[in-house]
Design an enzyme around this catalytic site. Structure first.
Site, PDB file in Angstrom:
ATOM      1  N   GLY A 138      -3.498  58.850  50.488  1.00  0.00           N
ATOM      2  CA  GLY A 138      -4.302  58.920  49.270  1.00  0.00           C
ATOM      3  C   GLY A 138      -5.764  59.246  49.540  1.00  0.00           C
ATOM      4  O   GLY A 138      -6.143  59.794  50.572  1.00  0.00           O
ATOM      5  N   ILE A 139      -6.587  58.867  48.553  1.00  0.00           N
ATOM      6  CA  ILE A 139      -8.024  59.199  48.567  1.00  0.00           C
ATOM      7  C   ILE A 139      -8.820  57.893  48.650  1.00  0.00           C
ATOM      8  O   ILE A 139      -8.457  56.880  48.067  1.00  0.00           O
ATOM      9  CB  ILE A 139      -8.417  59.983  47.308  1.00  0.00           C
ATOM     10  CG1 ILE A 139      -7.578  61.274  47.213  1.00  0.00           C
ATOM     11  CG2 ILE A 139      -9.891  60.335  47.346  1.00  0.00           C
ATOM     12  CD1 ILE A 139      -7.781  62.012  45.902  1.00  0.00           C
ATOM     13  N   ILE A 140      -9.920  57.963  49.403  1.00  0.00           N
ATOM     14  CA  ILE A 140     -10.831  56.808  49.523  1.00  0.00           C
ATOM     15  C   ILE A 140     -12.089  57.113  48.705  1.00  0.00           C
ATOM     16  O   ILE A 140     -12.749  58.126  48.928  1.00  0.00           O
ATOM     17  CB  ILE A 140     -11.166  56.529  50.992  1.00  0.00           C
ATOM     18  CG1 ILE A 140      -9.874  56.265  51.802  1.00  0.00           C
ATOM     19  CG2 ILE A 140     -12.131  55.367  51.097  1.00  0.00           C
ATOM     20  CD1 ILE A 140     -10.102  56.154  53.291  1.00  0.00           C
TER      21      ILE A 140
ATOM     22  N   ASP B 242      -2.690  51.841  66.178  1.00  0.00           N
ATOM     23  CA  ASP B 242      -3.257  53.122  65.715  1.00  0.00           C
ATOM     24  C   ASP B 242      -4.768  53.110  65.907  1.00  0.00           C
ATOM     25  O   ASP B 242      -5.536  53.495  65.021  1.00  0.00           O
ATOM     26  CB  ASP B 242      -2.881  53.381  64.272  1.00  0.00           C
ATOM     27  CG  ASP B 242      -3.154  54.828  63.865  1.00  0.00           C
ATOM     28  OD1 ASP B 242      -3.365  55.658  64.778  1.00  0.00           O
ATOM     29  OD2 ASP B 242      -3.230  55.119  62.661  1.00  0.00           O
TER      30      ASP B 242
ATOM     31  N   ILE C 131     -15.325  59.467  49.426  1.00  0.00           N
ATOM     32  CA  ILE C 131     -15.834  59.399  50.795  1.00  0.00           C
ATOM     33  C   ILE C 131     -14.787  59.850  51.839  1.00  0.00           C
ATOM     34  O   ILE C 131     -15.141  60.019  53.019  1.00  0.00           O
ATOM     35  CB  ILE C 131     -16.314  57.972  51.117  1.00  0.00           C
ATOM     36  CG1 ILE C 131     -15.189  56.961  50.948  1.00  0.00           C
ATOM     37  CG2 ILE C 131     -17.532  57.613  50.258  1.00  0.00           C
ATOM     38  CD1 ILE C 131     -15.577  55.546  51.334  1.00  0.00           C
TER      39      ILE C 131
ATOM     40  N   HIS D 245     -10.220  61.003  52.651  1.00  0.00           N
ATOM     41  CA  HIS D 245      -8.822  61.068  52.205  1.00  0.00           C
ATOM     42  C   HIS D 245      -7.919  60.869  53.437  1.00  0.00           C
ATOM     43  O   HIS D 245      -8.333  61.102  54.581  1.00  0.00           O
ATOM     44  CB  HIS D 245      -8.508  62.397  51.518  1.00  0.00           C
ATOM     45  CG  HIS D 245      -8.617  63.576  52.402  1.00  0.00           C
ATOM     46  ND1 HIS D 245      -9.814  64.186  52.728  1.00  0.00           N
ATOM     47  CD2 HIS D 245      -7.652  64.276  53.101  1.00  0.00           C
ATOM     48  CE1 HIS D 245      -9.614  65.173  53.540  1.00  0.00           C
ATOM     49  NE2 HIS D 245      -8.283  65.255  53.806  1.00  0.00           N
TER      50      HIS D 245
END
Length: 858
Positions: free
Chosen positions: A19-21, A161, A13, A15
């Site tokens: 990393g990657i989600i 953030d 879904i 990145h």
């Protein structure tokens, strides 16, 4: 099993820099989660510290508007770290803005206020460390509770953030604040001195290298809401320097006209350059529109929760219903099984009880039956003990005193009753010369009724009388019953005896089982028949059919012809056969009469007065058949009286000396004369006659009428109303044999010869002639042959000697104009005719016929 094996990988879904989600599903319960895969192999030490700070902060934050944190997995082999967090299905707010730009649309103001209120609530939880106060009843204002004091020792979290890509949306557009990688945990009085975020959303104090405070997140909140409405950031420049200068100036372009001024004013308050003039999260929560949004959000949450609970409850209800139905089914099955088991058990018990009761009842009935049988057996034994006994010859003994006194209510004999139970069946050889002096042998005669069938032991009780073959009647009449024809319907009522005891004719069991007592041979010759007023009882025989309406063996639907019982006896019965005491008395009486018949004149008075002078039965009916024997007997009595007054007894002695007397059951024989004497007697007959007396020839025929039986046609005519005596005599005369005519006529001539001198001439009256009715062709031939034989013999013997006739004269003796009919020494003479099927031969034994020479010599 590793943690990665517990989840099912679905799709990627997004990145990030670390990393990657990916989207995964938990295998245990099917829950959808978001896994953030971070590889710290190339991270510096500072980056590793920030990563550690992120999952530490997420593990402590639990709020509906903050992304949830579940657990982490450290893969040391690959130096990867997997963080499993809450999945937000609608993506982030940056994608929504891109879609609005793409579609050239503006977001709805309500949607903007909803996002704003939820972000304020999330920041309130991060800034104050506690959940914001509920709206409750203070919808119009939070009051003093709007600005709570942070708990002492609490943790203040600065996100540092905030940007649209870190604001996630759920399926129902719920806001989830996430990506706390750059967050900083600090005390409430500390301020962050480093800035590491996106330059479009950094506050003026960060640009001026000042400390980072809670008001810095409010600036970032204003920039996000402005970009959502204007579809672009509030401060935008081509270079970093220009961007910082625009941020320090703090000038923004107005919002599109579709939005309200209140929304623009709120955004302007959040984008003030001076941090002290910026509102905090508590002030923002106290805004009326924020309160409404919160309240609306609360209602939505409540409705969603309620709907979820309802679904859960409905699911639970369905499960419970299914379980209840299963329980009901199981209960019904168990109940049916229990009922069936109980039913079988009770059926077995009931069957056993029924069997027991039935067995008990059967045993009781069996005992009653045995007692009843025993009682009846004892009663029968007592009755048999005093009943009639039988001797060794099969003769019946005397009844007991009780049974002897019982008399039947009707007479069972068809022709009357004699002196004993069985009539005499002896012939002349059985006659005893000695006169019986025992008076106890003679019993009182019982009056008879005509045409009743004989039944033995009629006086015995009904219980002891059993059925015998004598009581059996065939469905169709056999030829043996024609001998007892009774063709007149008027005789039917008295012919049948009312049988009250349709059982065995013997009341007691005979002591002798000799079957020869009942096997009587039939007589081949013609049997005598006399006057019905003096008829005797039949010999009881099992072969005879009892005509009775109460006979159980008789056929109801088929009525047999009325029978005229004839008296039949056998002359060949042994002496030691069935006999009674009365039989012995009868024989002695008969012989006494015969012994004196050759020495004294024949008279009517001395011939068995006990037999002749019987009183007529009160219940007897007169027969419509003319009795020829009775007429002859009355005429003979008149002639005897006339001869006894003035004549001599020699002619009568002569006549009676030639008569062979036989008892009942044998053939009758008159005086045996030769043909010459017969013709002479016919020529010398005296013509002197009385007005009331019939002719001599008629008397002879009338006397001979009892020799032969009538034909069936004549019996029919007689039963229908009778025929004249003249017609019967003329018809029957042709059926007689010559010797029978001769013997009777000879006796008549001898008795009337003494009166020939006084009368001058003999007068023979001719018998009345009637036209004979032939029955068959053979019968006509027989008549013609008999007529020719009679004429030839009469002509050949017309010159015979007259010595026999000369002996009949005497001086001073009154002549007897009519011949004396033979007197039969019998107890009873019946008029009933014998059976036409029994042929009587005219041949006589030689021992009974005397030759003519002997007659003349005597």
């Amino acid at each position: 099993m590793s943690e990665s094996d517990k989840y099912e990988l679905l799709e990627k879904i997004g990145h990030g820099s670390f990393g990657i989600i990916r989207k995964v599903r938990r295998k245990a319960d099917g829950m959808i989660l978001c896994r953030k895969e971070i590889s710290y192999l190339k991270m510096s030490q500072k980056e590793r510290e920030q990563l550690h700070a992120e999952f530490s902060i997420l593990s402590t934050l639990r709020h509906p508007n903050i992304v949830g944190y579940y657990h982490r997995e450290h893969l040391k082999a690959t130096q990867d770290l997997h963080l499993y967090m809450e999945y937000c299905g609608n993506g982030d707010l940056g994608r929504v803005i891109r879609n609005l730009i793409k579609n050239n649309q503006y977001a709805e103001e309500s949607f903007v206020w909803s996002i704003f209120s939820q972000l304020v609530t999330a920041l309130y939880r991060c800034h104050y460390g506690v959940d914001p106060p509920e709206v409750g009843k203070t919808v119009l204002g939070l009051g003093s509770t709007a600005r709570p004091k942070p708990p002492s020792g609490g943790m203040t979290i600065l996100h540092r953030d905030l940007k649209p890509e870190n604001v996630f949306l759920g399926e129902d557009n719920s806001v989830k604040l996430g990506d706390f990688g750059l967050s900083k945990v600090m005390q409430s009085h500390d301020f962050a001195s480093t800035y590491v975020g996106t330059p479009f959303y950094m506050s003026p104090e960060i640009c001026a290298a000042e400390k980072y405070t809670l008001k810095s997140d409010i600036w970032s909140l204003g920039c996000i809401i402005y970009e959502l409405c204007a579809r672009e950031p509030p401060f935008n420049a081509k270079t970093h320097y220009q961007l910082v200068q625009k941020i320090k100036e703090g000038k923004i372009a107005p919002l599109p006209s579709v939005y309200s001024g209140e929304l623009f004013a709120t955004i302007k308050d959040c984008l003030r350059v001076n941090p002290d003039r910026r509102p905090d999260t508590a002030t923002l929560l106290n805004l009326p529109i924020v309160r409404l949004m919160r309240k609306e959000k609360e209602v939505v949450e409540f409705s969603r929760t309620l709907r979820t609970k309802e679904e859960t409850l409905n699911k639970r209800i369905r499960e419970l219903d299914s379980k209840l139905s299963a329980l009901e089914t199981e209960k019904s099955s168990i109940r049916a099984e229990i009922d069936a088991s109980l039913r079988r058990e009770w059926e077995v018990k009931a069957r056993l009880e029924i069997d027991r009761l039935v067995a008990q009842e059967i045993e009781s009935l069996q005992q009653k039956f045995e007692q009843e049988v025993q009682a009846r057996v004892e009663a029968e034994l007592q009755r048999h003990g005093r009943g009639p006994m039988f001797n060794s010859h099969g003769q019946q003994g005397s009844f007991s005193s009780t049974a002897a006194t019982l008399v039947s209510d009707y007479n069972l004999s068809s022709v009357g009753s004699g002196d004993g139970d069985f009539p005499s069946t002896t012939d002349i050889t059985d006659i005893s010369i000695a006169e019986s002096t025992d008076g106890s042998d003679i019993t009182k005669k019982i009056p008879r009724t005509p045409f009743h069938r004989a039944q033995t032991y009629s006086s015995a009780p009904a219980e002891s009388v059993l059925g015998t073959p004598m009581d059996i009647e065939m469905a169709s009449p056999s030829p043996i019953t024609i001998a007892s024809l009774s063709l007149s319907p008027r005789r039917m009522a008295l012919t049948k005896a009312p049988t009250t005891n349709p059982r065995m004719i013997f009341g007691e069991e005979p002591t002798s089982t000799d079957k020869s007592n009942w096997e009587v041979p039939r007589e081949t010759e013609m049997i005598d028949s006399g006057d019905e007023s003096e008829a005797e009882a039949l010999v009881p025989s099992p072969k005879r059919i009892t005509k009775s309406s109460k006979n159980p063996f008789s056929t109801v639907t088929t009525r047999s012809r009325p029978s005229l019982n004839s008296q039949q006896n056998s002359n060949v019965l042994p002496i030691h056969g069935l006999r009674s005491k009365q039989t012995l008395a009868t024989r002695s009486k008969t012989v006494s009469g015969v012994s004196s018949i050759g020495q004294h004149p024949l008279r009517s008075a001395p011939s068995a007065p006990s037999l002749r002078d019987r009183k007529p039965s009160p219940t007897r009916r007169l027969s419509r058949i003319p009795s020829v024997t009775g007429v002859g007997r009355r005429l003979s009595a008149n002639n005897i009286n006339n001869s006894s007054n003035g004549g001599s007894d020699a002619p009568s002695s002569t006549v009676t000396s030639n008569i062979t007397v036989r008892t009942r059951g044998l053939k009758r024989m008159s005086s045996t004369c030769d043909e010459s004497s017969f013709s002479q007697q016919q020529n010398n007959q005296p013509q002197q006659s009385l007005p009331q007396a019939p002719p001599l020839k008629k008397i002879g025929l009338m006397a001979a009428k009892n020799i032969r039986g009538s034909s069936l046609v004549e019996l029919h005519q007689a039963r229908a109303g009778g025929r004249p005596i003249s017609a019967i005599i003329s018809n029957e005369a042709k059926l007689r044999a010559f010797k029978e005519h001769a013997t009777i006529a000879a006796s008549a001539v001898d008795s009337s010869s003494s009166s020939s001198s006084s009368s001058g001439q003999s007068q023979l009256p001719t018998r009345p002639r009637s036209q004979p009715q032939p029955i068959t062709a053979n019968f006509e031939q027989q008549q013609q042959q008999q007529q020719s034989n009679t004429n030839s013999i009469s002509s050949s013997n017309s010159a015979g000697s007259g010595s026999a006739t000369g002996t009949g004269t005497g001086a001073g003796t009154k002549s007897m104009p009519w011949p004396v009919a033979p007197v039969w020494n019998r107890e009873v003479e019946t008029e009933e005719m014998p059976s036409p099927f029994i042929v009587k031969t005219s041949k006589r034994p030689a021992s009974f016929v005397r030759p003519a020479s002997n007659l003349s010599q005597s």
